[in-house]
Design an enzyme around this catalytic site. Sequence first.
Site, PDB file in Angstrom:
ATOM      1  N   LYS A  62     -15.761   5.676  33.152  1.00 48.60           N
ATOM      2  CA  LYS A  62     -15.133   6.965  32.775  1.00 48.60           C
ATOM      3  C   LYS A  62     -13.694   6.732  32.330  1.00 48.60           C
ATOM      4  O   LYS A  62     -12.731   7.276  32.865  1.00 48.60           O
ATOM      5  CB  LYS A  62     -15.201   7.979  33.909  1.00 48.60           C
ATOM      6  CG  LYS A  62     -16.636   8.340  34.264  1.00 48.60           C
ATOM      7  CD  LYS A  62     -16.764   9.663  34.958  1.00 48.60           C
ATOM      8  CE  LYS A  62     -18.234   9.968  35.213  1.00 48.60           C
ATOM      9  NZ  LYS A  62     -18.889   8.990  36.115  1.00 48.60           N
ATOM     10  N   ALA A  64     -10.209   6.615  30.896  1.00 51.34           N
ATOM     11  CA  ALA A  64      -9.356   7.800  30.686  1.00 51.34           C
ATOM     12  C   ALA A  64      -7.886   7.419  30.709  1.00 51.34           C
ATOM     13  O   ALA A  64      -7.130   7.901  31.548  1.00 51.34           O
ATOM     14  CB  ALA A  64      -9.651   8.844  31.759  1.00 51.34           C
ATOM     15  N   PRO A  67      -4.392   4.689  24.742  1.00 48.21           N
ATOM     16  CA  PRO A  67      -5.256   3.870  23.876  1.00 48.21           C
ATOM     17  C   PRO A  67      -5.238   2.378  24.206  1.00 48.21           C
ATOM     18  O   PRO A  67      -6.287   1.748  24.275  1.00 48.21           O
ATOM     19  CB  PRO A  67      -4.705   4.160  22.473  1.00 48.21           C
ATOM     20  CG  PRO A  67      -4.143   5.546  22.589  1.00 48.21           C
ATOM     21  CD  PRO A  67      -3.569   5.650  23.971  1.00 48.21           C
ATOM     22  N   ALA A 173     -30.623  14.246  43.801  1.00 51.87           N
ATOM     23  CA  ALA A 173     -29.665  14.502  44.881  1.00 51.87           C
ATOM     24  C   ALA A 173     -28.731  15.673  44.581  1.00 51.87           C
ATOM     25  O   ALA A 173     -28.298  16.371  45.494  1.00 51.87           O
ATOM     26  CB  ALA A 173     -28.853  13.236  45.148  1.00 51.87           C
TER      27      ALA A 173
HETATM   28  P1  BMP Z   1     -26.978  10.623  41.780  1.00 52.39           P
HETATM   29  O1  BMP Z   1     -28.330  10.745  41.053  1.00 52.39           O
HETATM   30  O2  BMP Z   1     -27.046   9.755  42.975  1.00 52.39           O
HETATM   31  O3  BMP Z   1     -26.339  11.958  42.034  1.00 52.39           O
HETATM   32  O4  BMP Z   1     -25.995   9.812  40.792  1.00 52.39           O
HETATM   33  C1  BMP Z   1     -25.529  10.333  39.595  1.00 52.39           C
HETATM   34  C2  BMP Z   1     -24.713   9.303  38.876  1.00 52.39           C
HETATM   35  O5  BMP Z   1     -24.203   9.868  37.680  1.00 52.39           O
HETATM   36  C3  BMP Z   1     -23.502   8.794  39.651  1.00 52.39           C
HETATM   37  O6  BMP Z   1     -23.270   7.452  39.261  1.00 52.39           O
HETATM   38  C4  BMP Z   1     -22.376   9.668  39.164  1.00 52.39           C
HETATM   39  O7  BMP Z   1     -21.122   9.019  39.240  1.00 52.39           O
HETATM   40  C5  BMP Z   1     -22.763   9.880  37.695  1.00 52.39           C
HETATM   41  N1  BMP Z   1     -22.312  11.140  37.098  1.00 52.39           N
HETATM   42  C6  BMP Z   1     -22.604  12.363  37.664  1.00 52.39           C
HETATM   43  O8  BMP Z   1     -23.260  12.460  38.707  1.00 52.39           O
HETATM   44  N2  BMP Z   1     -22.173  13.493  37.028  1.00 52.39           N
HETATM   45  C7  BMP Z   1     -21.460  13.464  35.874  1.00 52.39           C
HETATM   46  O9  BMP Z   1     -21.123  14.509  35.356  1.00 52.39           O
HETATM   47  C8  BMP Z   1     -21.171  12.228  35.297  1.00 52.39           C
HETATM   48  C9  BMP Z   1     -21.618  11.071  35.913  1.00 52.39           C
HETATM   49  O10 BMP Z   1     -21.377   9.901  35.358  1.00 52.39           O
END
Ligand code: BMP
Length: 215
Positions: A62, A64, A67, A173
């Site tokens: 992610k 952020a 540049p 989850a």
């Molecule tokens: P989980 O299915 O265990 O909730 O994991 C989701 C994954 O996606 C995690 O790695 C989380 O950091 C990432 N993620 C998210 O859940 N929501 C977002 O908006 C962006 C993500 O990258």
Amino acid sequence: MNKKSSLILALDVLSRDEALRLSEQLGNYFDAIKIGYPLILHAGLGIVGEICTSIPVIADLKIADIPNTNRLICEAVLGAGATAIIAQAFPGKDSLLACADCARDFAADLFVVTEMSHPGAEEFMAPVAERMARLAVETGASGVVAPATRPERIRLIRSMIGERLIISPGVGAQGGSPGGALEAGADYLIVGRQIYGSADPLASTKELIESLRAG
Ligand code: BMP
């Protein structure tokens, strides 16, 4: 990324051994594995190179920053073998362009976060998600990250980005419906704890694939 199952495994486990075991056991059922800070901070950047020999790795850092720093981060993780990176749009166009340029140099994909899947995203991100999606298009990103927890937002973002890809976390989850996200226009579902946190990750993977087939 070849589309077999439309599933991306979010491998947020903390040990190298477990990560390698799960990627070997489950790799055939997923189109890519997404690795982020939890695993890289525990196992080291070398884990990217170890996993990417068998399946494409999306580096979810992610990104952020300014540049120049963005470029340094992209070069490190793409140099380690990742085939895609995820960046935030909010630092602005110049920052995102640094990621896009670096992705192009490595023939890698760039995914831009529009609006995150957790409830807190409604505070600052949701109101500007459309601008983020437009920026993703302007910078030539391969696609965006959009929330499976809010399929109506996927639908809106899909209408703005044309053929670009949508990868969508928040199923399992976090409560999002896999079928609902795909139906709203997501190309790939990102799923983590539902799989690696289950007593039998292989059985959970097969169940998820079966439930998607059954519609
Ligand atoms: P989980 O299915 O265990 O909730 O994991 C989701 C994954 O996606 C995690 O790695 C989380 O950091 C990432 N993620 C998210 O859940 N929501 C977002 O908006 C962006 C993500 O990258």
